[in-house]
Design a protein around this motif. Structure first.
Motif, short mmCIF file in Angstrom:
data_model
loop_
_atom_site.label_atom_id
_atom_site.label_comp_id
_atom_site.label_asym_id
_atom_site.label_seq_id
_atom_site.Cartn_x
_atom_site.Cartn_y
_atom_site.Cartn_z
N PHE A 104 15.41 55.87 46.47
CA PHE A 104 14.14 55.60 47.12
C PHE A 104 13.73 54.13 47.07
O PHE A 104 13.06 53.65 47.98
N SER A 105 14.09 53.41 46.03
CA SER A 105 13.60 52.03 45.92
C SER A 105 14.42 51.04 46.73
O SER A 105 13.85 50.12 47.32
N VAL A 106 15.72 51.20 46.77
CA VAL A 106 16.55 50.20 47.47
C VAL A 106 16.24 50.14 48.96
O VAL A 106 16.03 49.05 49.50
N PRO A 107 16.18 51.27 49.67
CA PRO A 107 15.81 51.15 51.09
C PRO A 107 14.42 50.56 51.30
O PRO A 107 14.22 49.75 52.21
N LEU A 108 13.47 50.92 50.45
CA LEU A 108 12.13 50.36 50.59
C LEU A 108 12.12 48.87 50.32
O LEU A 108 11.41 48.11 50.97
N LEU A 109 12.91 48.42 49.35
CA LEU A 109 12.95 47.01 49.00
C LEU A 109 13.75 46.18 49.99
O LEU A 109 13.74 44.95 49.92
N ILE A 110 14.44 46.84 50.91
CA ILE A 110 15.17 46.11 51.95
C ILE A 110 14.44 46.22 53.29
O ILE A 110 14.21 45.22 53.96
N VAL A 111 14.02 47.42 53.66
CA VAL A 111 13.41 47.64 54.96
C VAL A 111 12.00 47.04 55.03
O VAL A 111 11.66 46.35 55.99
N LEU A 112 11.18 47.28 54.03
CA LEU A 112 9.80 46.80 54.06
C LEU A 112 9.71 45.27 54.12
O LEU A 112 9.00 44.73 54.98
N PRO A 113 10.44 44.52 53.26
CA PRO A 113 10.39 43.06 53.40
C PRO A 113 10.95 42.56 54.73
O PRO A 113 10.48 41.56 55.26
N LEU A 114 11.94 43.26 55.26
CA LEU A 114 12.48 42.86 56.57
C LEU A 114 11.42 43.02 57.66
O LEU A 114 11.25 42.14 58.51
N VAL B 200 8.15 42.96 57.22
CA VAL B 200 7.13 41.93 56.99
C VAL B 200 7.61 40.58 57.49
O VAL B 200 6.86 39.83 58.13
N ALA B 201 8.88 40.25 57.25
CA ALA B 201 9.42 38.98 57.72
C ALA B 201 9.44 38.91 59.25
O ALA B 201 9.11 37.88 59.84
N LEU B 202 9.82 40.02 59.89
CA LEU B 202 9.81 40.04 61.35
C LEU B 202 8.39 39.90 61.89
O LEU B 202 8.16 39.21 62.88
N LEU B 203 7.44 40.54 61.24
CA LEU B 203 6.06 40.43 61.67
C LEU B 203 5.54 39.01 61.50
O LEU B 203 4.84 38.48 62.37
N MET B 204 5.88 38.36 60.39
CA MET B 204 5.41 37.00 60.16
C MET B 204 6.08 36.00 61.08
O MET B 204 5.54 34.93 61.34
N ASN B 205 7.27 36.31 61.56
CA ASN B 205 8.00 35.38 62.42
C ASN B 205 7.65 35.57 63.89
O ASN B 205 7.91 34.69 64.70
N GLY B 206 7.09 36.72 64.24
CA GLY B 206 6.76 36.99 65.64
C GLY B 206 5.58 36.18 66.12
O GLY B 206 4.80 35.61 65.35
N ARG B 207 5.44 36.11 67.44
CA ARG B 207 4.32 35.39 68.04
C ARG B 207 3.29 36.43 68.49
O ARG B 207 3.57 37.25 69.35
N PHE B 208 2.12 36.37 67.88
CA PHE B 208 1.04 37.27 68.25
C PHE B 208 -0.28 36.62 67.88
O PHE B 208 -0.33 35.67 67.10
N ARG B 209 -1.33 37.16 68.42
CA ARG B 209 -2.66 36.60 68.18
C ARG B 209 -3.05 36.90 66.73
O ARG B 209 -2.93 38.03 66.27
N GLY B 210 -3.49 35.87 66.00
CA GLY B 210 -3.89 36.04 64.61
C GLY B 210 -2.75 35.90 63.62
O GLY B 210 -2.86 36.29 62.46
N ARG B 211 -1.64 35.36 64.06
CA ARG B 211 -0.48 35.20 63.18
C ARG B 211 -0.79 34.29 62.00
O ARG B 211 -0.40 34.60 60.86
N ASN B 212 -1.48 33.21 62.21
CA ASN B 212 -1.80 32.29 61.11
C ASN B 212 -2.74 32.94 60.11
O ASN B 212 -2.61 32.73 58.90
N LEU B 213 -3.70 33.74 60.59
CA LEU B 213 -4.58 34.45 59.69
C LEU B 213 -3.80 35.46 58.84
O LEU B 213 -4.00 35.56 57.63
N TYR B 214 -2.88 36.16 59.47
CA TYR B 214 -2.05 37.12 58.75
C TYR B 214 -1.22 36.42 57.67
O TYR B 214 -1.13 36.90 56.54
N ARG B 215 -0.64 35.28 58.02
CA ARG B 215 0.15 34.54 57.03
C ARG B 215 -0.71 34.06 55.87
O ARG B 215 -0.31 34.12 54.72
#
Length: 181
Positions: free
Chosen positions: A102-112, A114-129
């Motif tokens: 249970f922990s390994v998939p969560l520790l790989i998928v969830l950070p991935l 989050v990283a994709l969300l932080m790298n994407g272009r969307f309104r409010g991205r700087n606030l999210y970061r």
């Protein structure tokens, strides 16, 4: 003796270094850079693993001076479900397997994600970061602030709360603690 020139370079042009001489890396240079890591790896990884394996081949009791060599008997006893330690070993292996499953998939998928969300272009991205990284930045800043207050004897926290008072250098002691003078 004939001097060969590289094609594409005018004759008499300086080489990569100021004097035109190229610097060669010595054969031992990579090993010199690896030596500190390898020394720490040997001291903190290889030696403890080797000592753990060595102790597993003995009937090890800290209180007894003699530690007889038993070979692989400890391992055969460990894998035997009817032995005293065998049942606990398989329960521990089951718990470790479930935790890993249970922990390994969560520790790989969830950070991935989050990283994709932080790298994407969307309104409010700087606030999210900013909201995402604020605990890391503010945590280290508050630690630095409170650590400095113990050395000076004054802090913003001690004026607003009575939970901690600093008696000055070198330590900060809460009132009523057994170490208070």
């Amino acid at each position: 003796m004939t001097v060969l020139e590289r094609p594409g370079r005018p004759s008499g042009a300086a080489g990569p270094a100021a004097g035109g001489a190229t610097r060669r890396m010595r054969w031992w240079t990579p090993y010199a850079f690896l030596a500190p890591y390898l020394a720490l790896f040997a001291v903190f990884m290889v030696l403890p693993i080797g000592f753990g394996f060595w102790t597993s081949l003995h009937e090890w009791d800290v209180n007894l001076p003699a530690k007889p060599f038993v070979g692989l008997e400890n391992y055969t006893e460990l894998f035997d479900p009817s032995s005293v330690d065998g049942g606990r070993f398989w329960l521990a292996m089951r718990a470790t397997g479930i935790f890993t499953l249970f922990s390994v998939p969560l520790l790989i998928v969830l950070p991935l994600l989050v990283a994709l969300l932080m790298n994407g272009r969307f309104r409010g991205r700087n606030l999210y970061r900013a909201v995402y990284f604020a605990p890391y930045v503010l945590g280290s800043q508050s630690s630095a602030s409170s650590g400095g207050s113990c050395s000076t004897g004054t802090s913003a926290w001690s004026t607003t709360t009575s939970a901690s008072t600093c008696s000055g250098p070198p330590t900060c002691r809460p009132p009523g603690s057994p170490w208070s003078a």
